[in-house]
Design an enzyme around this catalytic site. Sequence first.
Site, short mmCIF file in Angstrom:
data_model
loop_
_atom_site.label_atom_id
_atom_site.label_comp_id
_atom_site.label_asym_id
_atom_site.label_seq_id
_atom_site.Cartn_x
_atom_site.Cartn_y
_atom_site.Cartn_z
N CYS A 113 0.82 -1.23 0.00
CA CYS A 113 0.00 0.00 0.00
C CYS A 113 0.85 1.27 0.00
O CYS A 113 0.32 2.35 -0.24
CB CYS A 113 -0.94 -0.01 1.19
SG CYS A 113 -1.94 -1.49 1.28
N HIS A 241 -3.54 7.11 2.75
CA HIS A 241 -3.91 5.82 2.17
C HIS A 241 -5.29 5.42 2.70
O HIS A 241 -5.56 5.52 3.90
CB HIS A 241 -2.85 4.77 2.53
CG HIS A 241 -3.28 3.37 2.25
ND1 HIS A 241 -3.86 2.98 1.06
CD2 HIS A 241 -3.24 2.25 3.03
CE1 HIS A 241 -4.15 1.70 1.12
NE2 HIS A 241 -3.78 1.23 2.29
N ASN A 271 -10.22 -0.67 -0.04
CA ASN A 271 -8.76 -0.53 0.02
C ASN A 271 -8.18 -1.05 -1.30
O ASN A 271 -8.25 -2.25 -1.58
CB ASN A 271 -8.24 -1.34 1.22
CG ASN A 271 -6.74 -1.24 1.37
OD1 ASN A 271 -6.03 -0.80 0.48
ND2 ASN A 271 -6.25 -1.68 2.52
O1 UT7 Z 1 -3.84 -1.31 3.54
C1 UT7 Z 1 -2.90 -1.98 4.34
C2 UT7 Z 1 -3.07 -1.70 5.78
N1 UT7 Z 1 -4.29 -2.29 6.26
C3 UT7 Z 1 -4.93 -1.71 7.26
O2 UT7 Z 1 -4.56 -0.67 7.71
C4 UT7 Z 1 -6.12 -2.42 7.87
C5 UT7 Z 1 -6.11 -2.20 9.37
N2 UT7 Z 1 -7.12 -2.98 10.08
C6 UT7 Z 1 -8.43 -2.68 10.01
O3 UT7 Z 1 -8.85 -1.83 9.26
C7 UT7 Z 1 -9.37 -3.40 10.96
O4 UT7 Z 1 -8.61 -4.13 11.89
C8 UT7 Z 1 -10.36 -4.37 10.24
C9 UT7 Z 1 -11.42 -3.56 9.51
C10 UT7 Z 1 -9.63 -5.26 9.29
C11 UT7 Z 1 -11.08 -5.25 11.28
O5 UT7 Z 1 -11.71 -4.42 12.25
P1 UT7 Z 1 -11.57 -4.74 13.80
O6 UT7 Z 1 -12.36 -3.74 14.52
O7 UT7 Z 1 -10.10 -4.83 14.10
O8 UT7 Z 1 -12.30 -6.13 13.92
P2 UT7 Z 1 -11.75 -7.55 14.41
O9 UT7 Z 1 -10.88 -8.16 13.38
O10 UT7 Z 1 -11.19 -7.39 15.81
O11 UT7 Z 1 -13.09 -8.37 14.51
C12 UT7 Z 1 -14.12 -8.01 15.44
C13 UT7 Z 1 -15.29 -8.97 15.30
C14 UT7 Z 1 -14.88 -10.44 15.39
O12 UT7 Z 1 -15.93 -11.14 16.03
P3 UT7 Z 1 -15.82 -11.52 17.59
O13 UT7 Z 1 -14.60 -12.37 17.71
O14 UT7 Z 1 -15.71 -10.21 18.31
O15 UT7 Z 1 -17.09 -12.25 17.83
C15 UT7 Z 1 -14.84 -10.87 13.94
O16 UT7 Z 1 -15.06 -12.26 13.78
O17 UT7 Z 1 -15.89 -8.81 14.01
C16 UT7 Z 1 -15.96 -10.08 13.33
N3 UT7 Z 1 -15.80 -9.85 11.92
C17 UT7 Z 1 -16.83 -9.62 11.09
N4 UT7 Z 1 -18.16 -9.56 11.31
C18 UT7 Z 1 -18.96 -9.31 10.25
C19 UT7 Z 1 -14.65 -9.79 11.19
N5 UT7 Z 1 -14.92 -9.53 9.91
C20 UT7 Z 1 -16.27 -9.42 9.81
C21 UT7 Z 1 -17.14 -9.16 8.74
N6 UT7 Z 1 -18.47 -9.11 9.00
N7 UT7 Z 1 -16.72 -8.94 7.49
#
Ligand code: UT7
Length: 315
Positions: A113, A241, A271
């Site tokens: 990225c 980004h 993204n």
């Molecule tokens: O471009 C390169 C650099 N990339 C980035 O900068 C990305 C940085 N990271 C992020 O943007 C975020 O971490 C994400 C958007 C990828 C994820 O958000 P988060 O708030 O960190 O969520 P998480 O991974 O901690 O997941 C929270 C919950 C989990 O459920 P439980 O364990 O709390 O029950 C996941 O299983 O959300 C669940 N979950 C979803 N639910 C519905 C994960 N993906 C999904 C989904 N739909 N698509």
Amino acid sequence: MKGIRIKGTGRCVPERVVTNEDLAARMDTSDEWITSRTGIRRRRHCTAETHSTLCAGAARAALARAGVSPEEIGACIVATVTADDLVPSAACVLQRELGLPQDIPCFDLSAACTGFLFALHTMECLLNASPRRFGLVVGAEVLSRVTNWEDRGTCVLFGDGAGAAVVECREGWPSIGAVLGCHGDDRLLRLPGVERGGRSLISMEGTRVFKFAVEAVPWCVDRVLERTGRTVEDVDFFVFHQANARIIDLAVRKYHIPPEKYYKNIAEYGNTSAASIPLVLSELEEQGRVGPGSRTLVVGFGGGLTWGGAMVEFA
Ligand code: UT7
């Protein structure tokens, strides 16, 4: 050292729009989750388009806006991790498609990225050593090809697209003052290389990458301001980004950036990795929000891990 400025930008995105509702119909996710956690509403996915057609579309648009002909280009860099082929490179294909000169360097650059920023810095160095004045920098990705549809934590995030900038290098213009960094890590964000019998798919530990990103962004902003001897108030526009709207919002709050000085198009494209920054730049230029005289602080971060920033002006 001579500096570069952007002379014209362009973009090309696939026609097919994939909404959050489309994804919710095929996996366990929802528009509410995706929108509230990321700011993404839609993304584009290639169908008939290829990486090469996206690159050519964006590059042609940038050349037209810049009023520069392909024969005047002195170097071409495509920042990407998803080119159609490893060999020939996307940049070599572009040389043929656009009729760029044959006696110039054309190559792909892999910095995920942050690729577009690495490419801008590399282009500034190359043009300082070139008799030609103009360079072509493209950021292009077809991430839908390497998306793991079994992983709802990543597959909803990515989109396809390409953005391009024609830059000009002149005596008397300040350097873009790029600050770039890397920290080798194959656990947090990975796109494996060609594997025997397997497909290469993206994996990411989102929460840990998020934490890295919210530290990397201010580090880049502060270092660029320091290198260029500018303050936040001197900056006409901030381009971040587009990985997650929440990461941008945190930076906006930290630096008290007013709404007219930053931009988000993540809702439309998701993204798009190396394409994200030039996609933003081309929309801003088209809307007349940046142009000659604008001083834009650009920040990228991503896989590698990589990060970087630069102060980009328009010619
Ligand atoms: O471009 C390169 C650099 N990339 C980035 O900068 C990305 C940085 N990271 C992020 O943007 C975020 O971490 C994400 C958007 C990828 C994820 O958000 P988060 O708030 O960190 O969520 P998480 O991974 O901690 O997941 C929270 C919950 C989990 O459920 P439980 O364990 O709390 O029950 C996941 O299983 O959300 C669940 N979950 C979803 N639910 C519905 C994960 N993906 C999904 C989904 N739909 N698509």
